[in-house]
Design an enzyme around this catalytic site. Sequence first.
Site, PDB file in Angstrom:
ATOM      1  N   ASP A  23     -40.388  22.007  20.362  1.00 18.11           N
ATOM      2  CA  ASP A  23     -39.272  21.415  19.624  1.00 18.11           C
ATOM      3  C   ASP A  23     -38.753  20.160  20.335  1.00 18.11           C
ATOM      4  OD1 ASP A  23     -37.581  21.352  17.517  1.00 18.11           O
ATOM      5  OD2 ASP A  23     -36.281  22.966  18.216  1.00 18.11           O
ATOM      6  N   ASN A  71     -41.701  23.311   7.319  1.00 23.62           N
ATOM      7  CA  ASN A  71     -41.740  21.881   7.658  1.00 23.62           C
ATOM      8  C   ASN A  71     -42.081  20.964   6.478  1.00 23.62           C
ATOM      9  OD1 ASN A  71     -42.892  22.301  11.101  1.00 23.62           O
ATOM     10  ND2 ASN A  71     -40.842  22.036  10.289  1.00 23.62           N
TER      11      ASN A  71
HETATM   12  C1  FPP Z   1     -41.156  19.687  16.504  1.00 23.88           C
HETATM   13  O1  FPP Z   1     -40.268  18.613  16.793  1.00 23.88           O
HETATM   14  C2  FPP Z   1     -42.569  19.249  16.432  1.00 23.88           C
HETATM   15  C3  FPP Z   1     -43.358  19.233  15.323  1.00 23.88           C
HETATM   16  C4  FPP Z   1     -42.870  19.719  14.017  1.00 23.88           C
HETATM   17  C5  FPP Z   1     -44.761  18.722  15.312  1.00 23.88           C
HETATM   18  C6  FPP Z   1     -45.556  18.944  16.567  1.00 23.88           C
HETATM   19  C7  FPP Z   1     -46.977  18.523  16.384  1.00 23.88           C
HETATM   20  C8  FPP Z   1     -47.686  17.774  17.265  1.00 23.88           C
HETATM   21  C9  FPP Z   1     -47.101  17.310  18.551  1.00 23.88           C
HETATM   22  C10 FPP Z   1     -49.131  17.420  16.970  1.00 23.88           C
HETATM   23  C11 FPP Z   1     -50.068  18.584  17.266  1.00 23.88           C
HETATM   24  C12 FPP Z   1     -51.453  18.336  16.814  1.00 23.88           C
HETATM   25  C13 FPP Z   1     -52.556  19.099  17.099  1.00 23.88           C
HETATM   26  C14 FPP Z   1     -53.797  18.884  16.326  1.00 23.88           C
HETATM   27  C15 FPP Z   1     -52.582  20.106  18.158  1.00 23.88           C
HETATM   28  P1  FPP Z   1     -39.112  18.261  15.777  1.00 23.88           P
HETATM   29  O2  FPP Z   1     -39.572  17.173  14.871  1.00 23.88           O
HETATM   30  O3  FPP Z   1     -38.632  19.499  15.092  1.00 23.88           O
HETATM   31  O4  FPP Z   1     -38.012  17.689  16.724  1.00 23.88           O
HETATM   32  P2  FPP Z   1     -36.435  17.719  16.482  1.00 23.88           P
HETATM   33  O5  FPP Z   1     -36.029  19.159  16.643  1.00 23.88           O
HETATM   34  O6  FPP Z   1     -35.907  16.855  17.571  1.00 23.88           O
HETATM   35  O7  FPP Z   1     -36.184  17.193  15.110  1.00 23.88           O
END
Ligand code: FPP
Length: 245
Positions: A23, A71
């Site tokens: 996160d 999401n």
């Molecule tokens: C959460 O942060 C993260 C995600 C929803 C996406 C994570 C995915 C990757 C890093 C790519 C992975 C790819 C592979 C193929 C392994 P958030 O957007 O919820 O952050 P926030 O809480 O600050 O809004």
Amino acid sequence: MVHPLPADLDPQRLPKHIAVIMDGNGRWGQQRGLPRIMGHQKGVDTIRNILTYCQDWGIQALTVYAFSTENWRRPPTEVEFLMTLFEKVLRREIKIWAAKGIQIRFVGDLTSLPYSLQEEIQRSVIQTRHNSGIQFTVATNYGGRQELVQACRAIATKVAAGELKPSDIDETLINNHLYTHGIPDPDLLIRTSGEMRLSNFLLWQMAYSEIYVTPTLWPDFDKTELHQALLAFQQRERRFGKATV
Ligand code: FPP
């Protein structure tokens, strides 16, 4: 170069399987006056780094929550960016991961992902399926409740067809109908960016997992943070419902 396990960690008491809720990517970008997607991009570097340390330190399985069934409610541009990012990461990293002996797996309802991503996923799974190194699982369009619903449907179908009796249903049978069959339950859940929630992640599998929450945002989660999480894990007493006398 293989990174040695830090001397203050006991190699006999490492978690076999670490699950991660990555996160804070969006906030990482916003805090720097950058678009949220820059945080996701930086988050990929963290995955690469943590996967390397987990493998070198002797962890058998790592599962990351890349995209939840909830999401899809994000702005369409961010969803589109993430789908393209997953595809690019796979295309770019798979040769390296395959050469390192990593076995990649995906859990979730993959049927609603873009077709080109489904193809890339299939290719990467096939290419690494005989590897015997760390099992790296990416939860994509994954939801714990959705996983249980699909398991119930599959079992009910077999009961209706007379292949199974209701009395055959036990924990092992349910485990075998989950996306995660063949992967040990996570011993440790790491959640970054401070939230104290499970967010519909591996609900059945994490019945006894230790939970470690750090305020650090995922793009800043590094070797030192992983080390801290493992030290905290080794300081806990895991009782699985038993009493210590
Ligand atoms: C959460 O942060 C993260 C995600 C929803 C996406 C994570 C995915 C990757 C890093 C790519 C992975 C790819 C592979 C193929 C392994 P958030 O957007 O919820 O952050 P926030 O809480 O600050 O809004």
